[in-house]
Design an enzyme around this catalytic site. Structure first.
Site, PDB file in Angstrom:
ATOM      1  N   HIS A 581       0.827  -1.214   0.000  1.00 13.67           N
ATOM      2  CA  HIS A 581       0.000   0.000   0.000  1.00 13.67           C
ATOM      3  C   HIS A 581       0.860   1.262   0.000  1.00 13.67           C
ATOM      4  O   HIS A 581       0.841   2.038   0.949  1.00 13.67           O
ATOM      5  CB  HIS A 581      -0.962  -0.018   1.196  1.00 13.67           C
ATOM      6  N   ASN A 582       1.592   1.459  -1.063  1.00 17.65           N
ATOM      7  CA  ASN A 582       2.395   2.676  -1.216  1.00 17.65           C
ATOM      8  C   ASN A 582       1.896   3.421  -2.460  1.00 17.65           C
ATOM      9  O   ASN A 582       0.882   3.030  -3.059  1.00 17.65           O
ATOM     10  CB  ASN A 582       3.872   2.303  -1.321  1.00 17.65           C
ATOM     11  N   SER A 583       2.622   4.465  -2.839  1.00 17.64           N
ATOM     12  CA  SER A 583       2.081   5.292  -3.932  1.00 17.64           C
ATOM     13  C   SER A 583       2.150   4.570  -5.276  1.00 17.64           C
ATOM     14  O   SER A 583       1.465   4.952  -6.226  1.00 17.64           O
ATOM     15  CB  SER A 583       2.803   6.629  -4.002  1.00 17.64           C
ATOM     16  N   THR A 584       2.965   3.516  -5.373  1.00 13.81           N
ATOM     17  CA  THR A 584       2.980   2.748  -6.626  1.00 13.81           C
ATOM     18  C   THR A 584       1.642   2.019  -6.788  1.00 13.81           C
ATOM     19  O   THR A 584       1.101   1.928  -7.896  1.00 13.81           O
ATOM     20  CB  THR A 584       4.151   1.746  -6.646  1.00 13.81           C
ATOM     21  N   HIS A 585       1.111   1.522  -5.676  1.00 16.92           N
ATOM     22  CA  HIS A 585      -0.214   0.887  -5.759  1.00 16.92           C
ATOM     23  C   HIS A 585      -1.255   1.929  -6.203  1.00 16.92           C
ATOM     24  O   HIS A 585      -2.088   1.658  -7.079  1.00 16.92           O
ATOM     25  CB  HIS A 585      -0.596   0.272  -4.403  1.00 16.92           C
ATOM     26  N   HIS A 621      -7.256   6.854  -2.955  1.00 11.26           N
ATOM     27  CA  HIS A 621      -8.079   5.830  -2.302  1.00 11.26           C
ATOM     28  C   HIS A 621      -7.405   5.087  -1.148  1.00 11.26           C
ATOM     29  O   HIS A 621      -8.084   4.542  -0.295  1.00 11.26           O
ATOM     30  CB  HIS A 621      -8.602   4.814  -3.335  1.00 11.26           C
ATOM     31  N   ASP A 622      -6.066   5.083  -1.107  1.00  6.27           N
ATOM     32  CA  ASP A 622      -5.386   4.397   0.011  1.00  6.27           C
ATOM     33  C   ASP A 622      -4.429   5.345   0.724  1.00  6.27           C
ATOM     34  O   ASP A 622      -3.464   4.895   1.362  1.00  6.27           O
ATOM     35  CB  ASP A 622      -4.610   3.177  -0.510  1.00  6.27           C
ATOM     36  N   ASP A 745      -8.775  -1.372  -8.246  1.00  8.60           N
ATOM     37  CA  ASP A 745      -8.050  -1.556  -6.989  1.00  8.60           C
ATOM     38  C   ASP A 745      -7.422  -2.947  -6.871  1.00  8.60           C
ATOM     39  O   ASP A 745      -6.347  -3.113  -6.311  1.00  8.60           O
ATOM     40  CB  ASP A 745      -9.036  -1.323  -5.826  1.00  8.60           C
ATOM     41  N   GLN A 797      -3.049 -16.845  -3.511  1.00  7.05           N
ATOM     42  CA  GLN A 797      -3.476 -16.163  -4.734  1.00  7.05           C
ATOM     43  C   GLN A 797      -4.648 -16.889  -5.395  1.00  7.05           C
ATOM     44  O   GLN A 797      -5.581 -16.262  -5.886  1.00  7.05           O
ATOM     45  CB  GLN A 797      -2.301 -16.029  -5.713  1.00  7.05           C
TER      46      GLN A 797
HETATM   47  P1  AMP Z   1      -7.157  -1.706  -0.922  1.00  5.76           P
HETATM   48  O1  AMP Z   1      -6.669  -1.790   0.477  1.00  5.76           O
HETATM   49  O2  AMP Z   1      -7.998  -0.528  -1.213  1.00  5.76           O
HETATM   50  O3  AMP Z   1      -6.054  -1.866  -1.918  1.00  5.76           O
HETATM   51  O4  AMP Z   1      -8.178  -2.941  -1.088  1.00  5.76           O
HETATM   52  C1  AMP Z   1      -7.927  -4.100  -1.766  1.00  5.76           C
HETATM   53  C2  AMP Z   1      -7.827  -5.297  -0.867  1.00  5.76           C
HETATM   54  O5  AMP Z   1      -7.515  -6.446  -1.617  1.00  5.76           O
HETATM   55  C3  AMP Z   1      -6.741  -5.098   0.131  1.00  5.76           C
HETATM   56  O6  AMP Z   1      -7.170  -5.531   1.367  1.00  5.76           O
HETATM   57  C4  AMP Z   1      -5.620  -5.955  -0.356  1.00  5.76           C
HETATM   58  O7  AMP Z   1      -4.909  -6.448   0.696  1.00  5.76           O
HETATM   59  C5  AMP Z   1      -6.349  -7.049  -1.094  1.00  5.76           C
HETATM   60  N1  AMP Z   1      -5.552  -7.549  -2.227  1.00  5.76           N
HETATM   61  C6  AMP Z   1      -5.252  -6.875  -3.353  1.00  5.76           C
HETATM   62  N2  AMP Z   1      -4.496  -7.661  -4.172  1.00  5.76           N
HETATM   63  C7  AMP Z   1      -4.330  -8.843  -3.535  1.00  5.76           C
HETATM   64  C8  AMP Z   1      -3.657 -10.047  -3.855  1.00  5.76           C
HETATM   65  N3  AMP Z   1      -3.000 -10.206  -5.021  1.00  5.76           N
HETATM   66  N4  AMP Z   1      -3.707 -11.065  -2.971  1.00  5.76           N
HETATM   67  C9  AMP Z   1      -4.390 -10.944  -1.829  1.00  5.76           C
HETATM   68  N5  AMP Z   1      -5.025  -9.828  -1.455  1.00  5.76           N
HETATM   69  C10 AMP Z   1      -5.009  -8.776  -2.289  1.00  5.76           C
HETATM   70 ZN    ZN Z   2      -6.022  -0.055  -2.882  1.00  6.12          ZN
END
Ligand code: AMP
Ligand code: ZN
Length: 849
Positions: A581-585, A621-622, A745, A797
């Site tokens: 959850h950094n700015s790249t995300h 959003h994050d 997201d 996954q």
């Molecule tokens: P956000 O926190 O807004 O990014 O919400 C997306 C949720 O999906 C977060 O809780 C992430 O931890 C989860 N998430 C996104 N990608 C994955 C992944 N590849 N595997 C497991 N959880 C994921």
């Molecule tokens: Zn997110």
């Protein structure tokens, strides 16, 4: 009396001729043999009696006087038959072709062909020969079983007479079985000539002959009249029936090929026939249906209670019933069909069958365009891990994009996450069918309320046994009711300000970055390369590019400098220390958002305010994400959890903080020049989208999207693909925007494999770090499977994709058309499956030893 020469060259290379002008006998006069029948057919001929006997003698009944008509036929097996028609002095001349009717079908029957299988000529074979002549039938004589089969396969005789009086040459049953083993013999009458029984013996049973495939028995009688009578009785009886039956092949071929589903039942509703279209539509194999009573099959509970009674009363009176009916497919799914049931009367005017013709019903109120999915077979990747593209489609010649869209729609209709509210909506829809207008209108209002109010409650209980899924679901979808008091989570609230100290000048975007950004519109754009090139500030650079391309500054009436400043501020408020959850995300989500906004159908459904709101929401959003889940924050009793009452803690924080930071300083306030109303609308849209990223309401958002967007869209005729663009009511736009940001997201499993693997590594690391901290602080471990010492990343996954991604992207793909994403998803899923099958727990397979 003359008969033109008849020459037969058998496959075995034996040539036989027969001169025509022999007396009253069909005996051959010339035989050219290239081998002996005995050696050629030794298997059947028990003696050498037939050494010079031809295998087949062809006789053509003589009806057209002074004929010279020659008919030369050559078959693929090198089998030449020259037949000649001559005239006969017999008076019982028959017209060559007769007409028969089978129901409304009119058929022409060619002269009957008879095959005599007699190893040796004698008075009996002669009698049949002349009986054929009298009856106007064409006749062949075969001397051996082999040549009999060969000749039969060439001519498909209606009647075969097999000499069964002596077993010296061949066993009549063997010959009969041999012929019956051929397909065309299905409609052939085979007569056994049996010896007279000795006066002191009992009449032998006819059963062994019937079992061998004979149709009848003829006690030897060498009177031509007796043979003639026998033959014409057969002709008038069984041959005619068989001739009519043969026409049924054409009728069944039509049924098997036709597009409409056809079901034939007996008068007491036992299924006797279903055609392939029926099998496709209902998902059953005919073997599962034929012989079953209709009452044994599961019914849809969506029909009006009295509908079955109405139908039964009508058809039992011999009347046709036509109407709309809900059928239950094998998958359990209800399907609305247009049904026409016709009673078929037989002997004595009694109803013998019911024929039901069914086709999927399409109506504008119904959510399902059954035509689109009537031949689709849904298999859930969750259960048997199949490639989404392999889901079957309506026609092999349909364009693959359409196939994929159909399969997506089919999957949507068979989604396992059907919330009770969806069932309620379906029941109301069905009830509307047969309701008076006033009731239907009232039900419309009920539906409207149900569709747009927060009533959705997905059924998640004991859905999966898999601990990865349970942990993910528990971890991402709960608000942390297991919260322990006294464990304060230290929230770094000054992080954003401290990071702001880093000076960023963007006036000159380095050429390498600018070049990289040229690929920004492509789904395969590599955000990780941008992350490296921008020293972990991809959001600002990508934001500038994307916001500019969508005309955000113009819309907000702000300068590019304000936009830059705002992007820098937002990027700085992300924690670069978080692995995921950094700015790249955020930049990745912004990229996906822009990609989706450019999709035709999305574009057509949203206006510019929606677009601007979506881009801003994606960016923020994050923001200030602590790298811990909501559950963790609640369990830890963090300040944020207390502030937001353990409800959507992080999402509430991201949205609130984004506005706080934005309006705090005019320099970076992108909203400063828009009017209050516009700001309120924009703010509302942004907040709604950021809150929609909260996973506790994942299924609610997906269900609403499926019910209100996908299904009505599917019911719009598939021919007018692009026409469903006018569905831009504020409520529906809201659902589209929520779905858009949700998909953006969590689009990382739909990225090219390398990116997908990297994101999986990053999120896993963040989860591991949380588990480490939970253990350190004695907090409940929210997702125990995410223990860095034991976790199987491929399994996690697979669970994430199965549980959250597949259905959602199917629905989103059905709307926005995203073949590339679906393809990547499928490939990535297979990758994780392969690793899991190898029992590999890490991100990549071990290097070859
Ligand atoms: P956000 O926190 O807004 O990014 O919400 C997306 C949720 O999906 C977060 O809780 C992430 O931890 C989860 N998430 C996104 N990608 C994955 C992944 N590849 N595997 C497991 N959880 C994921
Ligand atoms: Zn997110």
């Amino acid at each position: 009396m003359g008969c033109a020469p008849s020459i037969h060259v058998s496959q075995s290379g034996v040539i036989y001729c027969r001169d025509s002008d022999e007396s009253n006998s069909p005996h051959q006069t010339t035989t050219i043999s290239q081998g002996t029948a005995a050696t050629l057919h030794g298997l059947f001929i028990k003696t050498d009696a037939a050494e010079t006997i031809p295998s087949v003698i062809t006789y053509q009944s003589r009806h057209s006087r002074n004929n010279s008509h020659r008919d030369r036929k050559e078959n693929s097996g090198g089998h030449i038959c020259i037949e000649a028609e001559t005239q006969t002095s017999h008076t019982s001349v028959k017209v060559s072709a007769t007409e028969e009717c089978v129901g409304p079908m009119r058929l022409t029957q060619e002269p009957i062909q008879v095959l005599l299988v007699f190893a040796k000529e004698d008075s009996q074979s002669d009698a049949f020969w002349w009986a054929c002549d009298r009856a106007g039938f064409r006749c062949n004589i075969a001397r051996t079983p082999e040549s009999a089969v060969e000749c039969f396969l060439d001519k498909h005789h209606e009647i075969i007479v097999i000499d069964g009086r002596h077993s010296r040459y061949f066993e009549p049953e063997t010959v009969c079985r041999l012929i019956r083993a051929t397909k065309p013999s299905e409609n052939t009458v085979i007569l056994a000539v049996v010896p007279q029984k000795p006066p002191d013996q009992d009449e032998p049973s006819v059963l062994p002959l019937l079992c061998a495939g004979f149709s009848r028995r003829f006690v030897e009688n060498s009177s031509v009249s007796a043979c003639y009578n026998e033959l014409i009785q057969i002709e008038h009886g069984e041959v005619r029936c068989q001739f009519k039956l043969r026409a049924c092949h054409a009728i069944f071929t039509a049924l098997e090929q036709c597009q409409e589903a056809v079901e034939i039942t007996s008068e007491d509703h036992v299924i006797q026939y279903v055609n392939p279209a029926f099998e496709r539509m209902m998902g059953y194999h005919k073997g599962e249906l034929i012989g079953k009573e209709l009452t044994e099959l599961p019914k849809s509970d969506r029909n009006r209670a009295d509908l079955l009674d109405t139908i039964n009363t009508c058809i039992k009176k011999g009347k046709e019933w036509q109407g709309i009916y809900y059928a239950r497919k094998k998958s359990g799914e209800s399907m609305q069909q247009h049904v026409k049931i016709t009673p078929v009367t037989g002997q004595g005017g009694k109803i013998r069958h019911f024929v039901a013709i069914k086709r999927p019903h399409i109506d504008n109120n119904n959510q399902v365009n059954q035509t689109m999915c009537n031949s689709l077979h849904h298999r859930d990747r969750r259960k048997d891990s199949i490639d989404a593209r392999s889901l079957s489609s309506r026609g092999s010649d349909a364009p693959s994009l359409q196939n994929r869209r159909y399969s997506s729609v089919a999957r949507i209709h068979s989604m396992t996450i059907e919330a009770p509210i969806t069932k309620v909506i379906n029941i109301i829809n069905a009830a509307q069918e047969s309701s008076p207008v006033t009731v239907a209108e009232a039900l419309d209002r009920v539906l409207e309320i149900l569709r747009t109010t927060e009533l959705y409650s997905p059924q998640l209980a004991s859905k999966e046994d898999d601990p990865h899924t349970n942990d993910l679901v528990g971890g991402l979808m709960s608000d942390g009711l297991r919260r322990l008091s006294g464990n304060e989570y230290v929230f770094c609230k000054n992080m954003s300000q401290s990071q702001l100290a880093i000076p960023i000048t963007l006036n000159d975007v380095p050429p390498s970055i600018a070049e990289m950004l040229n690929d920004e519109e492509c789904w395969e754009f590599n955000i990780l390369e941008l992350e490296a090139a921008t020293h972990k500030r991809p959001l600002t650079y990508l934001g500038l590019k994307i916001f500019t391309s969508f005309g955000v500054c113009d819309f907000l009436n702000c300068s590019e400098a304000t936009l830059r400043s705002w992007l820098q501020l937002m990027e700085a408020s992300y924690h670069s220390s978080n692995s995921y959850h950094n700015s790249t995300h955020a930049a990745d989500v912004l990229h996906a958002t822009a990609y989706f906004l450019r999709k035709e159908r999305v574009k057509n459904n949203l206006d510019q305010l929606d677009e601007v709101a979506a881009l801003i929401a994606a960016t923020v959003h994050d923001v200030d994400h602590p790298g811990r889940t909501n559950s963790f924050l609640c369990n830890a009793g963090s300040e944020l959890a207390i502030l937001y009452n353990d409800t959507a803690v992080l999402e509430s924080h991201h949205a609130a903080l984004a506005f706080q930071l934005t309006v705090r300083d005019s320099k970076s306030n992108i909203f400063k020049n828009i009017d209050r109303n516009q700001f309120r609308t924009l703010r509302q849209a942004i907040i709604d989208m950021v809150l929609a990223t909260e996973m506790t309401r994942h299924f609610e958002h997906v269900s609403k999207f499926v019910n209100s967007i996908n299904k009505p869209m599917a019911s719009v005729n598939s021919d007018c693909e692009g026409q469903a663009n006018n569905r831009n009511s504020p409520e529906n736009r809201l659902l589209i925007k929520r779905m858009l940001i949700k998909c953006a997201d969590v689009a990382n499993p739909c990225r090219p494999l390398e990116l997908c693997i990297e994101w999986a590594g990053r999120i896993s690391e963040e989860y591991f770090a949380q588990t480490d901290e939970e253990k350190r602080q004695g907090l409940p471990v929210v997702m125990p499977v995410f223990d860095r010492n034991t976790c199987s990343v491929p399994k996690s996954q697979i669970s994430f994709i199965d549980y959250f991604i597949t259905d959602m992207f199917d629905a989103w793909d059905a709307f926005a058309s995203l073949p590339g994403l679906v393809e990547h998803l499928s490939e990535n899923y297979k990758y994780w499956k392969r690793l899991d099958e190898m029992k590999c727990k890490s991100l990549r397979p071990p290097p070859p030893s």
